[in-house]
Design a protein around this motif. Structure first.
Motif, PDB file in Angstrom:
ATOM      1  N   GLY A  18     -27.643  19.605  11.780  1.00  0.00           N
ATOM      2  CA  GLY A  18     -27.155  18.451  12.697  1.00  0.00           C
ATOM      3  C   GLY A  18     -28.360  18.013  13.401  1.00  0.00           C
ATOM      4  O   GLY A  18     -29.192  18.451  13.746  1.00  0.00           O
ATOM      5  N   THR A  52     -21.360  11.628  13.400  1.00  0.00           N
ATOM      6  CA  THR A  52     -20.055  12.234  13.848  1.00  0.00           C
ATOM      7  C   THR A  52     -20.230  12.150  15.444  1.00  0.00           C
ATOM      8  O   THR A  52     -21.329  12.210  15.946  1.00  0.00           O
ATOM      9  CB  THR A  52     -20.165  14.034  13.681  1.00  0.00           C
ATOM     10  N   LYS A  53     -19.078  12.031  16.155  1.00  0.00           N
ATOM     11  CA  LYS A  53     -18.900  11.929  17.575  1.00  0.00           C
ATOM     12  C   LYS A  53     -19.342  13.408  18.158  1.00  0.00           C
ATOM     13  O   LYS A  53     -18.824  14.408  17.619  1.00  0.00           O
ATOM     14  CB  LYS A  53     -17.557  11.608  18.106  1.00  0.00           C
ATOM     15  N   PRO A  54     -20.023  13.570  19.115  1.00  0.00           N
ATOM     16  CA  PRO A  54     -20.446  15.081  19.770  1.00  0.00           C
ATOM     17  C   PRO A  54     -19.343  15.808  20.066  1.00  0.00           C
ATOM     18  O   PRO A  54     -18.293  15.274  20.820  1.00  0.00           O
ATOM     19  CB  PRO A  54     -21.359  14.412  20.936  1.00  0.00           C
ATOM     20  N   VAL A  55     -19.171  16.942  19.915  1.00  0.00           N
ATOM     21  CA  VAL A  55     -18.293  17.674  20.203  1.00  0.00           C
ATOM     22  C   VAL A  55     -18.698  18.878  21.254  1.00  0.00           C
ATOM     23  O   VAL A  55     -19.800  19.531  21.026  1.00  0.00           O
ATOM     24  CB  VAL A  55     -17.658  18.589  18.765  1.00  0.00           C
ATOM     25  N   PHE A  64     -23.966  12.286  16.365  1.00  0.00           N
ATOM     26  CA  PHE A  64     -24.927  13.150  15.299  1.00  0.00           C
ATOM     27  C   PHE A  64     -25.084  12.684  13.945  1.00  0.00           C
ATOM     28  O   PHE A  64     -23.823  12.092  13.480  1.00  0.00           O
ATOM     29  CB  PHE A  64     -24.297  14.757  15.306  1.00  0.00           C
ATOM     30  N   ASN A  66     -24.753  14.618  10.496  1.00  0.00           N
ATOM     31  CA  ASN A  66     -24.597  16.183   9.914  1.00  0.00           C
ATOM     32  C   ASN A  66     -24.413  16.197   8.369  1.00  0.00           C
ATOM     33  O   ASN A  66     -23.990  15.206   7.964  1.00  0.00           O
ATOM     34  CB  ASN A  66     -23.146  16.635  10.566  1.00  0.00           C
ATOM     35  N   TRP A  99     -24.965  23.343  23.655  1.00  0.00           N
ATOM     36  CA  TRP A  99     -24.220  22.019  23.015  1.00  0.00           C
ATOM     37  C   TRP A  99     -25.016  20.794  23.195  1.00  0.00           C
ATOM     38  O   TRP A  99     -24.232  19.750  23.193  1.00  0.00           O
ATOM     39  CB  TRP A  99     -22.714  21.995  23.022  1.00  0.00           C
ATOM     40  N   ARG A 102     -29.998  17.608  20.479  1.00  0.00           N
ATOM     41  CA  ARG A 102     -31.164  18.325  19.838  1.00  0.00           C
ATOM     42  C   ARG A 102     -31.542  17.518  18.596  1.00  0.00           C
ATOM     43  O   ARG A 102     -30.924  16.789  17.816  1.00  0.00           O
ATOM     44  CB  ARG A 102     -30.671  19.822  19.412  1.00  0.00           C
ATOM     45  N   ASP A 105     -30.594  21.204  14.470  1.00  0.00           N
ATOM     46  CA  ASP A 105     -29.878  22.338  14.391  1.00  0.00           C
ATOM     47  C   ASP A 105     -29.599  22.870  13.030  1.00  0.00           C
ATOM     48  O   ASP A 105     -29.206  21.920  12.369  1.00  0.00           O
ATOM     49  CB  ASP A 105     -28.336  22.221  15.225  1.00  0.00           C
ATOM     50  N   ASP A 107     -27.479  25.744  11.281  1.00  0.00           N
ATOM     51  CA  ASP A 107     -26.589  27.140  11.338  1.00  0.00           C
ATOM     52  C   ASP A 107     -26.347  27.777   9.937  1.00  0.00           C
ATOM     53  O   ASP A 107     -25.974  26.857   9.013  1.00  0.00           O
ATOM     54  CB  ASP A 107     -25.288  26.631  11.968  1.00  0.00           C
ATOM     55  N   ARG A 131     -14.347  22.904  12.830  1.00  0.00           N
ATOM     56  CA  ARG A 131     -15.327  21.637  13.025  1.00  0.00           C
ATOM     57  C   ARG A 131     -15.659  20.677  11.967  1.00  0.00           C
ATOM     58  O   ARG A 131     -16.051  21.177  10.909  1.00  0.00           O
ATOM     59  CB  ARG A 131     -16.867  22.475  13.201  1.00  0.00           C
ATOM     60  N   PHE A 133     -17.212  18.267  11.686  1.00  0.00           N
ATOM     61  CA  PHE A 133     -18.458  17.727  11.460  1.00  0.00           C
ATOM     62  C   PHE A 133     -19.209  18.933  10.574  1.00  0.00           C
ATOM     63  O   PHE A 133     -20.184  18.388   9.883  1.00  0.00           O
ATOM     64  CB  PHE A 133     -19.353  17.435  12.685  1.00  0.00           C
TER      65      PHE A 133
HETATM   66  N1  LIG Z   1     -20.663  16.224  16.084  1.00  0.00           N
HETATM   67  C1  LIG Z   1     -21.283  17.307  16.669  1.00  0.00           C
HETATM   68  N2  LIG Z   1     -21.075  17.862  17.592  1.00  0.00           N
HETATM   69  C2  LIG Z   1     -21.888  19.044  17.815  1.00  0.00           C
HETATM   70  C3  LIG Z   1     -22.563  19.407  16.952  1.00  0.00           C
HETATM   71  C4  LIG Z   1     -23.124  18.770  15.737  1.00  0.00           C
HETATM   72  O1  LIG Z   1     -23.866  19.292  14.898  1.00  0.00           O
HETATM   73  N3  LIG Z   1     -22.417  17.606  15.678  1.00  0.00           N
HETATM   74  N4  LIG Z   1     -23.172  20.854  17.241  1.00  0.00           N
HETATM   75  C5  LIG Z   1     -23.015  21.493  18.024  1.00  0.00           C
HETATM   76  C6  LIG Z   1     -23.539  22.886  18.357  1.00  0.00           C
HETATM   77  O2  LIG Z   1     -24.045  23.410  17.291  1.00  0.00           O
HETATM   78  C7  LIG Z   1     -21.965  21.043  19.266  1.00  0.00           C
HETATM   79  N5  LIG Z   1     -21.460  19.816  19.029  1.00  0.00           N
END
Ligand SMILES: Nc1nc2c(c(=O)[nH]1)N=C(CO)CN2
Ligand SMILES: Nc1ncnc2c1ncn2[C@@H]1O[C@H](COP(=O)(O)OP(=O)(O)OP(=O)(O)O)[C@@H](O)[C@H]1O
Length: 180
Positions: A18, A52-55, A64, A66, A99, A102, A105, A107, A131, A133
């Motif tokens: 992300g 994607t909209k931030p969560v 974001f 992703n 969160w 960034r 990211d 994962d 998620r 995303f």
């Molecule tokens: N849309 C979106 N939201 C997030 C993301 C992300 O990659 N995309 N990553 C997060 C923490 O890993 C928290 N929120």
């Protein structure tokens, strides 16, 4: 005595990437190349990029991009985590706010069938199943994928942030269609 070294075992893993700061698409492209730029990591599959909209996290942060990757790796789990974090650091990732925004990211979503409750490396990733995303690009990459015994496309459709996921068209107008 045989001189041939035994081929190491390669384990399938799914990584989620992300970015919501800087040149997001360029960062994701570079990160994919960096993640697989060693013999212990082989690229198997790549998802489309989604916007994607931030969560969670602070309000007002940018949207974001992703995506997910399927790799196979001979790195043990913690070595793979260190490798992912080293690639994040190449993109000047800072960790200030949980969160928060960034540059990058990375994962680890799954590592073979391994299950771990360790806070440093929890597997499967503890929040992936809720998620969109992560789940939407994963379902586009691999419609047969299963997480915690559930089909990933169904998990994606039920995730609270499903409506916040859209296809991403880059500056050249490239647009991934669901049929491609
Ligand atoms: N849309 C979106 N939201 C997030 C993301 C992300 O990659 N995309 N990553 C997060 C923490 O890993 C928290 N929120
Ligand atoms: N499956 C995993 N993949 C990546 N990091 C993990 C995993 N499980 C636990 N961690 C730990 O989570 C810590 C925080 O990671 P990070 O800063 O990327 O969190 P985040 O992306 O902001 O939030 P989230 O964990 O909800 O995605 C890392 O230092 C790492 O040790």
């Amino acid at each position: 005595m045989s001189g041939a070294a035994a081929e190491p075992t390669f384990i399938k893993a799914v990584l989620a990437l992300g970015s919501n700061l800087g040149e997001r698409n360029d960062t994701l492209c570079a990160a994919v190349a960096e993640l697989v730029d060693r013999p212990e990591v082989r690229l198997r599959n790549v998802s489309p990029v989604v916007q994607t909209k931030p969560v969670g996290g602070p309000s007002g942060q940018p949207e974001f991009l992703n995506m997910v990757l399927e790799i196979e790796t001979s790195l043990p789990p913690y070595a793979l985590l260190e490798h992912c974090q080293a690639v994040e650091n190449l993109h000047l990732r800072v960790r200030e706010v949980r969160w928060g925004a960034r540059t990058l990211d990375v994962d680890i979503i799954t590592y073979g069938g391994l299950r771990s409750d360790d806070e440093r490396l929890t597997l499967p990733h503890p929040r992936a199943a809720e998620r969109a995303f992560v789940l939407c690009p994963w379902a586009l990459m691999d419609p047969q994928a299963v997480l915690n015994g559930e089909p990933v496309p169904a998990l994606a459709a039920n995730a609270p942030d499903f409506a916040g996921v859209d296809y991403f068209a880059d500056d050249d107008g490239f647009h991934v269609s669901a049929e491609s």
